[in-house]
Structure formats: structure tokens, C-alpha cells
Enzyme design. Structure first.
Site, PDB file in Angstrom:
ATOM      1  N   LYS B  47       9.684  -9.736  48.890  1.00 32.80           N
ATOM      2  CA  LYS B  47       9.383  -9.082  50.175  1.00 32.80           C
ATOM      3  C   LYS B  47      10.634  -8.998  51.059  1.00 32.80           C
ATOM      4  CE  LYS B  47       6.767  -7.593  53.554  1.00 32.80           C
ATOM      5  NZ  LYS B  47       6.537  -6.152  53.554  1.00 32.80           N
ATOM      6  N   ALA B  72       2.822   1.432  56.900  1.00 38.27           N
ATOM      7  CA  ALA B  72       3.710   1.261  58.053  1.00 38.27           C
ATOM      8  C   ALA B  72       3.716  -0.212  58.414  1.00 38.27           C
ATOM      9  CB  ALA B  72       3.244   2.117  59.224  1.00 38.27           C
ATOM     10  N   ASN B 102      15.393  -9.108  48.417  1.00 39.52           N
ATOM     11  CA  ASN B 102      15.465  -7.889  49.223  1.00 39.52           C
ATOM     12  C   ASN B 102      15.854  -8.255  50.651  1.00 39.52           C
ATOM     13  OD1 ASN B 102      14.183  -5.703  51.081  1.00 39.52           O
ATOM     14  ND2 ASN B 102      14.320  -4.739  49.071  1.00 39.52           N
ATOM     15  N   CYS B 133      14.146   1.238  55.100  1.00 40.01           N
ATOM     16  CA  CYS B 133      12.760   1.081  55.549  1.00 40.01           C
ATOM     17  C   CYS B 133      12.458   2.137  56.615  1.00 40.01           C
ATOM     18  CB  CYS B 133      12.521  -0.309  56.131  1.00 40.01           C
ATOM     19  SG  CYS B 133      10.818  -0.464  56.729  1.00 40.01           S
ATOM     20  N   ASN B 195      13.085   4.515  48.259  1.00 34.82           N
ATOM     21  CA  ASN B 195      12.133   3.906  49.174  1.00 34.82           C
ATOM     22  C   ASN B 195      11.086   4.984  49.481  1.00 34.82           C
ATOM     23  OD1 ASN B 195      10.866   2.361  51.279  1.00 34.82           O
ATOM     24  ND2 ASN B 195      12.804   1.283  51.598  1.00 34.82           N
ATOM     25  N   GLY B 246       9.465   4.758  42.420  1.00 34.67           N
ATOM     26  CA  GLY B 246       8.736   5.788  43.151  1.00 34.67           C
ATOM     27  C   GLY B 246       7.596   6.283  42.285  1.00 34.67           C
ATOM     28  N   GLY B 247       6.417   5.726  42.491  1.00 30.81           N
ATOM     29  CA  GLY B 247       5.232   6.207  41.788  1.00 30.81           C
ATOM     30  C   GLY B 247       5.118   5.818  40.332  1.00 30.81           C
TER      31      GLY B 247
END
Lengths: 249, 305
Positions: B47, B72, B102, B133, B195, B246-247
Site C-alpha cells: 500500500k 478515490a 510503494n 496518484c 496508474n 492496468g486491467g
């Protein structure tokens, strides 16, 4: 938490917008009233978190309100269909705190998890009073089921069409017993009113189940966090039940 | 059955496989360790960690989208000191591989402080500097949308760590290759991307944005082709390793990302829908490799170029 496949046994309408579904599968992860399950639906990315209404020997019952596309779709599911479900999510109510005369207060879609709490509290020998709040009489459900458990049930409707005219807090005034503890679940404004009246004014400590938009439902994404007196909590994992003493509004 | 080789090397550290749960979808690991043995992972990125504890944005901070979701959250985390004193010792009990740390921040000083503290942690194998972010103001993505500022952050943290430095980029830029080149020139050892994509939704009943923060980051299978395109472009632009994300939701997606140029692949939103997603992808890799005639994953990195 467990992931498993459940088979729908029954899916019936209780009121114009409220449905009950019973599902067969491995229910061993469900250990407390007030926990929820998280259902994967085809064509929707996020699962749908829904509280456990009842559980018994491999059968879990949920009661859900049609609120969006996902729950709308669920109403069309026929018995025999299987669903990918995460079970045993959330902390649930601590029934050991109940004392002899617990009070249960449920509003609308928040009523279902209180049924399992009432059932287990009755099994423990508690004298259980239940206040159920609805907007109007056509939305009323589960009054008979609570009565069958041997609970004293008070109904309040906002429009006065059945029972006490007003909110669950008005029914609390009418109930007037010396309750040992309370358990509640319902819409945000109702929870706040119950907190003020039952905890702050009447001085009865209790446990309140909260709702928040969730990502994962099992504590990984931090999507549903809230601030409490005892620190940040995830509604899905550290909740959904918070003790009155730790709640920050 | 021919034995296939899933090993890859990321910035000098060998991984058993290229699958890495992405930051923000895997906590500090130990909660997933209650579900399965997380040592099956290549590694994972914990995290996003800042100098001080953060709650993040007010709720609601999650919304659903076609084939994905918005978040968010806004970098909720206990702060670097608590991560070192509480989270990492718990992780060490259940994970015996190097972990990716991270690092997030609101100023260059904060990135440097957090990096220099995590630099001393033996279990930290790589530092992933999050300059992307989209959910915080005055930091985060603002460093990742300007190549000069990105270069300044990377140069500053480079001075305080000898560990491999991976920079996590935002897709919310005009020229992703230019951003990657600026990071490489400033001393980055690797690039991870993408991101989340800046996005929003509106609640039709209240006529207000669904997220309290108005905007959030879009992730999930819907963004995979966008991510793939950017990984392809960045791997052309730099000579350091690229981590694609990403996905990604399947072993096929992992292989596709690697063919686009990724040395390793992060799995994000999929972990939130299926807590076993990363484990299942790893289990599916050998069979999927055989299906496509791949003996070793190393041989397909950048194959599509």
C-alpha cells in the site's frame, strides 16, 4: 472469509421493492449475526454486499432491496442458478453484550440482519424487543417472523398507515422499557437519530451497523473507511458493526 | 508435459513468476496470507506509504463502471514509521521474498524521507515511487505529469537509496514516452505503468458526482488496452525494465503485457473482485504458456515490437 458457489433455492418478492433469496452452499464462514456476503453478478464488475438474514445448516437467507441495476437483475434469478459468493465478511454483532433485555431497532432495508440477531438472542433466553420502522404500510415485511421468535414487536410508519406514526425513535419513546443493550441497522439518518436518543439521551450502549460503498468487501482496498474514536476502521472488515462508544459522526 | 520456465529478472532480482499484486489492492499482504500462501507470488507492491498517517478522502470513494471501478481512496495508510514497526514485521511472518515498497508523497522532501527509511528495511527489494496518484492534491500525480518535476523527484530519491528504483507513471499525460525517458535519465532502474485513469461518475438521483472527491481513478479490464499501448510505447522509449499493469485479469493478459514489453506484470483491481485472482493467474500461467508455445517467459518480453 470463504469463497464458494451457492445454488439459489428460492427467490421471492416480499414487498414491491424487497426480495428474499435463499442459497445453498458452504455457510461455515458465517459465524455472527450482522455479517454480510458479497455476490458476484455477471456483467457487473464489483460484487454486491448483502447482509445475512438467516443461516442454518448450509442454507443462507438474504433479503435485498432493488436499488440499482445489479439488484434489479437479481430479481430475475431462478432457483437452480449458481452464484460465486464470498461469505463470512465483517465483524457482526457481539451478542454476548446483550444482557437480559436487548432492544433491536431496524429501519427499512436495515432490518434483515437483526432477524438472525433476534433468533440467536432468543435462543440465549433473552427477552427481546424489536422496533421496526418503515415509510408506509406497503413496505412492511418480517413483522410476523420476529413475532414468531417470541419477540415483542413495535412497528412505526412515517405516514402513520400502520402502528405508531413517526420514526423508530417515536416507537422507542412508546416502548419505554429498561433495556440492557441495543442493536440497530438502517439508513444513515436513522442511525444518527437512534444514537442521539437511545445512547446519548437514554444512556443505553449498543452496536450499530453501518453501510458504505465498498470495493472489495474484505479489507483490501480501503474504499469504505471511516473515522472512529479508536482510529480508522474499514466498514467491511473492522465493521460493519461499531460500538456506540467508538462512533464519530 | 514440457516444463515451462516462468522466471523473470526484475532489476537484478529474480522472480519465480512475473505476477505482482499492485499497490492499493493488496494491503500489506498479510490479510491475503489468511486466504492462501502468498509466497506463490513473484512479489507484491504494498500500500502506498507516506511520511505521516493519512485517512485519505471522505467517502463515498468507490464507484462501479462498465468493466471496472473508480477509486478515490486518496492514499490511506498508517505512515512510514508504523509501516516499518507494525506492518512489515507481520508481513515477514507470512512472506519470505523481497517485497516492493510503494512510496508516495506530497513534496520531494517527503519522497526522500520515506525512501530513506524504507531503504534500511531488509525485506524491501524494490522501491516503487508513486508519482501518479490521481486522488490527492498538491502531490501525487502532479509530479508525474511534468517531466522536469518527475526527474527532480527521481534524482532526489536516487541519492538516498541503492535499492532498485521503479517509478510508477500516470496515464494522464500527453506523452508517456517523454515521462519515462525523464525518469530513466534521472536514475530510475525501472518504470511501472499505468496508474489509474482520471475519471468520474454522476448519481442520477442526486444529480451530484458519485464520489465525494468528484473524480477518481478508473481501473479494471476496461483500461487494459490503454495500458497495453502505453507499455508498448514506453518499452520502446527506454532501456530499463518496464512493469505493465492496468486491467490485468488472466494469464493471457500477463502474456500480452509481456509481449508489449513488460518484464513483470502487476495485477490490481482483479484482486478486489476475486481475492484469489493473483494466485489463480499464476496457477494458469504454465498451461497458457504451453497453449501459445512459450517455453520461457523471458523470451517473449517485447516480442510484439
Amino acid at each position: 472469509m470463504k469463497q464458494g458457489h451457492f445454488t439459489i433455492k428460492e427467490n421471492t418478492r416480499l414487498t414491491p421493492t424487497t426480495w428474499r433469496m435463499t442459497l445453498e452452499g458452504d455457510t461455515s464462514a458465517i459465524t455472527a449475526a450482522g455479517q454480510f456476503i458479497n455476490i458476484r453478478l455477471d456483467g457487473h464488475f464489483l460484487r454486491r454486499p448483502i447482509s445475512v438474514n438467516d443461516v442454518e445448516d448450509g442454507i443462507v437467507t438474504i433479503i435485498y432491496k432493488v436499488l440499482g441495476h445489479g439488484t434489479e437483475e437479481m430479481t430475475s434469478f431462478a432457483p437452480g442458478k449458481t452464484l460465486d459468493i464470498l461469505t463470512g465478511l465483517g465483524n457482526g454483532y457481539d451478542l454476548d453484550k446483550a444482557g437480559d433485555r436487548p432492544l433491536l431497532i431496524g429501519g427499512g432495508v436495515g432490518i434483515p440482519p437483526l432477524y438472525l440477531a433476534a433468533k440467536w438472542l432468543r435462543e440465549k433466553g433473552c427477552e427481546v424487543t424489536v422496533i421496526l420502522g418503515f415509510n408506509t404500510s406497503e413496505e412492511i415485511y418480517y413483522v410476523d417472523e420476529f413475532s414468531s421468535l417470541g419477540c415483542e414487536v413495535l412497528v412505526a410508519t412515517a405516514d402513520g398507515s400502520t402502528g405508531i406514526r413517526g420514526f423508530v425513535t417515536d416507537a422507542f419513546d412508546a416502548a419505554g422499557g429498561d433495556f440492557t443493550h441495543f442493536y440497530t441497522c438502517g439508513p444513515g439518518p436513522m442511525l444518527r437519530a437512534v444514537y442521539d436518543k437511545v445512547f446519548k439521551t437514554a444512556g443505553i450502549a449498543g452496536q450499530m451497523s453501518f453501510e458504505e460503498r465498498m470495493g472489495c468487501g474484505f479489507g483490501a482496498c480501503m474504499g469504505c473507511s471511516c473515522k472512529t474514536i479508536t482510529g480508522y476502521k474499514r466498514i467491511c472488515k473492522d465493521g460493519p458493526v461499531l460500538r456506540t462508544e467508538e462512533i464519530l459522526w | 508435459m514440457v516444463k515451462v520456465d516462468t522466471k523473470v529478472t526484475l532489476c537484478g532480482i529474480e522472480l519465480d513468476n512475473p505476477v505482482i499484486p499492485a499497490s492499493g489492492t493488496f494491503g500489506y499482504g498479510y490479510e491475503f496470507a489468511e486466504l492462501y500462501d502468498i509466497n506463490c507470488l513473484g512479489t507484491f507492491s504494498f500500500k502506498g506509504t507516506t511520511g505521516e498517517a493519512r485517512f485519505g478522502n471522505e467517502t463515498p470513494r468507490i464507484a462501479e463502471c462498465p468493466s471496472g471501478m473508480l477509486n478515490a481512496v486518496g492514499l490511506q495508510n498508517p505512515g512510514v514509521d508504523a509501516v516499518i514497526s507494525e506492518e512489515l514485521p507481520k508481513l515477514a511472518k507470512v512472506f519470505n521474498k523481497p517485497v516492493m515498497a510503494n512510496v508516495s508523497g506530497f513534496s520531494i522532501d517527503e519522497y526522500v524521507t520515506v525512501t530513506s527509511k524504507l531503504e534500511k528495511e531488509p525485506q524491501v527489494g524494490w522501491l516503487e515511487i508513486n508519482i501518479s496518484c490521481p486522488n490527492v492534491h498538491g502531490g501525487g500525480m502532479s509530479f508525474g505529469t511534468d517531466p522536469v518535476m518527475a526527474g527532480e523527484v527521481v534524482s532526489a530519491v536516487r541519492k538516498v537509496t541503492d535499492k532498485p528504483l521503479i517509478v510508477k507513471l500516470t496515464p494522464n499525460v500527453t506523452n508517456i514516452a517523454e515521462m519515462a525517458r525523464a525518469c530513466e535519465a534521472a536514475g530510475a532502474d525501472g518504470i511501472s505503468l499505468i496508474n489509474t485513469l482520471l475519471a468520474m461518475r454522476i448519481d442520477l438521483r442526486s444529480r451530484r458526482p458519485l464520489l465525494r472527491n468528484t473524480t477518481g481513478g478508473y481501473s479494471g479490464p476496461a483500461v487494459f488496452p490503454v495500458a497495453l499501448r502505453m507499455v508498448y510505447q514506453v518499452s520502446d522509449a527506454v532501456s530499463i525494465p518496464v512493469i505493465g499493469m492496468g486491467g490485468v485479469s488472466s494469464a493471457e493478459d500477463v502474456i500480452e503485457m509481456m509481449m508489449a514489453g513488460a518484464t513483470a506484470v502487476e495485477v490490481g483491481a482483479a484482486n478486489l473482485v476475486d481475492p484469489f485472482a493473483s494466485r489463480n493467474i499464476i496457477a494458469d500461467l504454465p498451461g497458457t504458456m504451453e497453449k501459445y508455445g512459450i517455453r520461457s517467459l523471458r523470451e517473449i518480453i517485447g516480442a510484439a515490437h
